[in-house]
Write an enzyme that holds these catalytic residues in place. Structure first.
Site, PDB file in Angstrom:
ATOM      1  N   ASP A  38      31.302  40.897  23.470  1.00  0.00           N
ATOM      2  CA  ASP A  38      31.450  42.351  23.569  1.00  0.00           C
ATOM      3  C   ASP A  38      30.205  43.063  23.045  1.00  0.00           C
ATOM      4  OD1 ASP A  38      32.652  44.739  24.083  1.00  0.00           O
ATOM      5  OD2 ASP A  38      34.117  44.629  22.468  1.00  0.00           O
ATOM      6  N   HIS A  55      24.413  43.685  30.194  1.00  0.00           N
ATOM      7  CA  HIS A  55      25.097  42.517  30.754  1.00  0.00           C
ATOM      8  C   HIS A  55      24.084  41.417  31.105  1.00  0.00           C
ATOM      9  CE1 HIS A  55      28.723  44.742  30.650  1.00  0.00           C
ATOM     10  NE2 HIS A  55      28.470  45.523  31.676  1.00  0.00           N
ATOM     11  N   LEU A 149      29.975  19.024  27.482  1.00  0.00           N
ATOM     12  CA  LEU A 149      30.660  20.295  27.213  1.00  0.00           C
ATOM     13  C   LEU A 149      31.346  20.854  28.463  1.00  0.00           C
ATOM     14  CD1 LEU A 149      30.837  22.892  25.196  1.00  0.00           C
ATOM     15  CD2 LEU A 149      29.000  23.757  26.631  1.00  0.00           C
TER      16      LEU A 149
HETATM   17  C1  FPP Z   1      31.888  43.521  27.267  1.00  0.00           C
HETATM   18  O1  FPP Z   1      30.872  44.380  26.829  1.00  0.00           O
HETATM   19  C2  FPP Z   1      31.294  42.551  28.169  1.00  0.00           C
HETATM   20  C3  FPP Z   1      31.693  42.330  29.446  1.00  0.00           C
HETATM   21  C4  FPP Z   1      32.837  42.996  30.075  1.00  0.00           C
HETATM   22  C5  FPP Z   1      30.962  41.377  30.298  1.00  0.00           C
HETATM   23  C6  FPP Z   1      30.542  40.148  29.614  1.00  0.00           C
HETATM   24  C7  FPP Z   1      29.605  39.427  30.469  1.00  0.00           C
HETATM   25  C8  FPP Z   1      28.498  38.810  30.036  1.00  0.00           C
HETATM   26  C9  FPP Z   1      28.103  38.728  28.624  1.00  0.00           C
HETATM   27  C10 FPP Z   1      27.625  38.099  30.966  1.00  0.00           C
HETATM   28  C11 FPP Z   1      28.402  37.009  31.605  1.00  0.00           C
HETATM   29  C12 FPP Z   1      27.574  35.985  32.124  1.00  0.00           C
HETATM   30  C13 FPP Z   1      27.984  35.105  33.031  1.00  0.00           C
HETATM   31  C14 FPP Z   1      27.166  33.948  33.264  1.00  0.00           C
HETATM   32  C15 FPP Z   1      29.221  35.264  33.807  1.00  0.00           C
HETATM   33  P1  FPP Z   1      30.997  45.923  27.161  1.00  0.00           P
HETATM   34  O2  FPP Z   1      30.299  46.182  28.434  1.00  0.00           O
HETATM   35  O3  FPP Z   1      32.429  46.339  27.122  1.00  0.00           O
HETATM   36  O4  FPP Z   1      30.209  46.538  25.965  1.00  0.00           O
HETATM   37  P2  FPP Z   1      30.521  47.943  25.268  1.00  0.00           P
HETATM   38  O5  FPP Z   1      31.851  47.809  24.594  1.00  0.00           O
HETATM   39  O6  FPP Z   1      29.394  48.076  24.297  1.00  0.00           O
HETATM   40  O7  FPP Z   1      30.500  48.980  26.340  1.00  0.00           O
END
Ligand code: FPP
Length: 258
Positions: A38, A55, A149
């Site tokens: 997050d 992201h 893994l």
């Molecule tokens: C939450 O942060 C994150 C997500 C919804 C997406 C997570 C995805 C990745 C870390 C990349 C994934 C990689 C692969 C290989 C699939 P947020 O956007 O809600 O952050 P915020 O709360 O600060 O807005």
């Protein structure tokens, strides 16, 4: 207030300032680590960048953490990449998130093969865009014989939907006489979940200071140790990962016993 909370959350768990792989006890490595990644949006906002830049940076962290987890001998790493609720986000952000598995696997699949990593997925694959589904299925197929893994992506995953679906299947199988409702125990019910065959997570990590589960593995996390950090996912480093594991190794797990 945040400082006070950290003191409370980490009571009796002095966090080392510098940690190396050698300081981790090899005999107590959590077999299954689950991560709620997050804070990508906030990371981007702090830098006046579009949310998707967060992201993208977060995707690079996935690679780093996967490599270290494998090196440490973690058996399963489950990463919450997209929840059933994330469809509510603006369309361009959803489209971007749906391209990330392709980019990640397109770039890193050869390395994951070399490292003997097996790619798996939990979540409703059928509702993913065709290009995302194809990339994930290819990676799952190419890596199916690897026995290092398990890199398990939770994509279009929601725990309540998973449990409801399991209940429906149990009822159908009971009706068909495939199972006897009197024999329904936790192990049998677990085999109806998307995590069938995987042990429950030993350690859950959530970044960005949010202290909630957000519909993630509600059944499977019943006895998991939780580790929360204020660090935003794109800033999450190998050392943070080691800190989480070191803290886990200091916990006393009693599973309801004494
Ligand atoms: C939450 O942060 C994150 C997500 C919804 C997406 C997570 C995805 C990745 C870390 C990349 C994934 C990689 C692969 C290989 C699939 P947020 O956007 O809600 O952050 P915020 O709360 O600060 O807005």
């Amino acid at each position: 207030m945040r400082k006070l909370w950290n003191l409370f959350a980490n009571k009796n768990e002095a966090i080392e300032t510098t940690l190396t792989v050698d300081q981790i006890k090899k005999e107590q490595i959590p077999g299954h680590i689950a991560i709620i990644m997050d804070g990508n949006g906030r990371w981007a906002k702090k830098r006046s960048l579009p949310r998707v830049a967060g992201h993208h940076e977060g995707m690079k962290v996935v690679r780093k953490v996967t490599r270290l987890a494998n090196q440490l001998g973690v058996k399963t790493l489950t990463l919450y990449a997209f929840s059933t609720e994330n469809w509510k986000r603006p369309k361009p952000e959803v489209e971007y998130l749906m391209k990330l598995p392709e980019e990640f696997l397109g770039t890193f699949l050869p390395e994951l093969m070399e490292e003997n990593v097996r790619v798996e997925m939990i979540g409703d694959k059928e509702l993913l865009p065709a290009h995302t589904k194809k990339a994930v299925e290819k990676a799952m197929n190419d890596t199916k014989d690897n026995d290092g893994l398990i890199l398990n992506f939770a994509l279009n995953y929601g725990s309540r939907a998973e449990i409801l679906h399991a209940v429906q299947k149990v009822l159908q199988d009971a009706k068909k006489g495939k199972i006897d409702e009197n024999n329904l125990d936790e192990a049998l019910f677990s085999s109806y979940l998307m995590t069938k065959g995987l042990p429950d997570p030993d350690l859950l990590i959530r970044t960005s200071g949010e202290i909630r589960l957000s519909n993630f593995m509600l059944w499977q996390l019943a006895y998991t140790e939780f580790w929360f950090t204020d660090v935003l996912w794109p800033d999450f480093s190998e050392e943070h990962f080691l800190q989480a594991i070191a803290t886990y190794q200091k916990r006393s797990r009693r599973f309801g016993g004494v």
